[in-house]
Design a protein around this motif. Structure first.
Motif, PDB file in Angstrom:
ATOM      1  N   ASP A 108       0.922  -1.548  -0.111  1.00 43.70           N
ATOM      2  CA  ASP A 108       0.076  -0.289  -0.719  1.00 43.70           C
ATOM      3  C   ASP A 108       0.939   1.538   0.151  1.00 43.70           C
ATOM      4  O   ASP A 108       1.593   1.868   0.844  1.00 43.70           O
ATOM      5  N   ARG A 116      -0.334   4.200  -1.166  1.00 43.33           N
ATOM      6  CA  ARG A 116      -1.187   5.645  -1.989  1.00 43.33           C
ATOM      7  C   ARG A 116      -0.708   6.399  -1.005  1.00 43.33           C
ATOM      8  O   ARG A 116      -0.980   8.125  -0.794  1.00 43.33           O
ATOM      9  N   ALA A 146      -3.117  -2.216  -8.890  1.00 41.55           N
ATOM     10  CA  ALA A 146      -3.950  -2.827  -7.889  1.00 41.55           C
ATOM     11  C   ALA A 146      -4.394  -4.204  -7.754  1.00 41.55           C
ATOM     12  O   ALA A 146      -4.740  -5.192  -7.091  1.00 41.55           O
ATOM     13  N   LEU A 182      -1.056  -0.795  -4.111  1.00 40.81           N
ATOM     14  CA  LEU A 182      -2.197   0.333  -4.687  1.00 40.81           C
ATOM     15  C   LEU A 182      -0.823   1.263  -4.685  1.00 40.81           C
ATOM     16  O   LEU A 182      -0.063   2.380  -4.106  1.00 40.81           O
TER      17      LEU A 182
END
Length: 336
Positions: free
Chosen positions: A7, A9, A300, A305
């Motif tokens: 992740d 993001r 993804a 991500l």
């Protein structure tokens, strides 16, 4: 999806460490709206001492600390001078206008760095225009790619603020990253400002919270605005306990985040994506590519991500829970 979930993001996606969970479980608490939570008080004192201020105030978010600072420093109808792309305008939902009744005046900021002379030229004194109420800078500058403001620029803008009699605020959500990147103490950055917003839940890894720093009088006024915005959290020591661990242990991990960001940026560049490597100074990477959301969706599906912030821009943010093994897996996904 095959393989681990990676992740990138934001650096807000981290979960509390075991030490944080233990500290939260054992926290001594009281009612912080009455200023009676000892753990919150300890966090506020420690943050103030670290950055060289008289006092601090713990709040749920960096948006709240920034907007409380604006409310304290300004009067309705004034302007806030800030670099183009500033978080206080781009991602704080028009709150400066809605709550404080002020509007932004932007100055150019190539790679996030404004020229002090442009800041001076932005100041308004005419009866025919909205007067300048404060100056705000952002370090690191999120939308520019996590870039750092050189200390000489901070000193130059502070000189302008002093000469013009304007308060100078720092959106220092990731100022610890800026300090780590420059190899300086956090107080070497903070000393140029009348107030600083420091986020604990980004690179430092706490689950929740930011601290607003300033003079005792400034924080006294900020306390009222925090209450008005719904930021009175009662037994908030449970959160402040994790914030103390983040403040004490998080800065030592930031250099590794920066190293991994640089390595990932080089991989993106080699894979054919448009990355300005000169902006990769801390833990962020912005890549330009057509149809960004389609590419983000494809990554993804394989467990990587990232954030499509515009139709052609993708942001990656490294944090302390991305290990070298996870970084290598992310690189493999990008190369493929």
């Amino acid at each position: 999806m095959t393989g681990p979930r990676i992740d990138l993001r934001s650096d807000t996606v981290t979960t509390p460490t075991e030490r944080m969970r233990r500290a939260m479980h054992e926290a001594v608490v009281g009612d912080d709206v009455y200023a009676e939570d000892p753990t919150v008080s300890e966090l506020q004192r420690e943050a103030a001492d670290l950055l060289g201020f008289e006092a601090g105030l713990f709040m749920p978010s960096g948006t709240m600390t920034n907007q409380v600072a604006i409310a304290v420093h300004t009067q309705r109808g004034q302007e806030v001078i800030c670099p183009e792309g500033s978080h206080i305008y781009e991602w704080e939902l028009g709150m400066m206008a809605t709550f404080s009744g002020v509007v932004p005046r932007f100055v150019p900021a190539p790679r996030g760095v404004p020229d002090p002379d442009d800041v001076r030229r932005a100041i308004r004194r005419s009866i025919h225009q909205s007067p300048s109420g404060m100056i705000s800078l952002e370090d690191t500058h999120n939308k520019a790619g996590g870039t750092v403001l050189p200390l000489e620029v901070l000193a130059g803008v502070r000189d302008v603020a002093e000469q013009e009699g304007l308060p100078l605020h720092l959106d220092g959500a990731r100022m610890m990253n800026a300090a780590a990147a420059q190899g300086v103490r956090p107080s070497d950055i903070a000393r140029h400002f009348h107030s600083v917003s420091l986020c604990l839940s980004k690179g430092l890894g706490a689950p929740v919270g930011s601290v607003l720093l300033g003079s005792r009088d400034f924080i006294g006024a900020a306390h009222r605005y925090r209450k008005m915005m719904g930021g009175g959290m009662r037994q908030a020591g449970i959160l402040a306990a994790a914030g103390l661990i983040a403040l004490r242990e998080g800065p030592a991990l930031l250099q590794e985040d920066h190293r991994r960001a640089r390595e990932l940026a080089v991989t993106l560049k080699e894979a054919g994506y448009d990355v300005d490597l000169e902006t990769v100074q801390t833990n962020m990477i912005y890549a330009t590519l057509p149809d960004a959301q389609t590419r983000v969706n494809a990554w993804a599906a394989r467990g990587l991500l990232a954030s499509a912030l515009d139709h052609d821009r993708v942001r990656f943010v490294l944090h302390h829970q991305i290990t070298d093994d996870l970084l290598a897996h992310a690189q493999d996904i990008i190369r493929s």
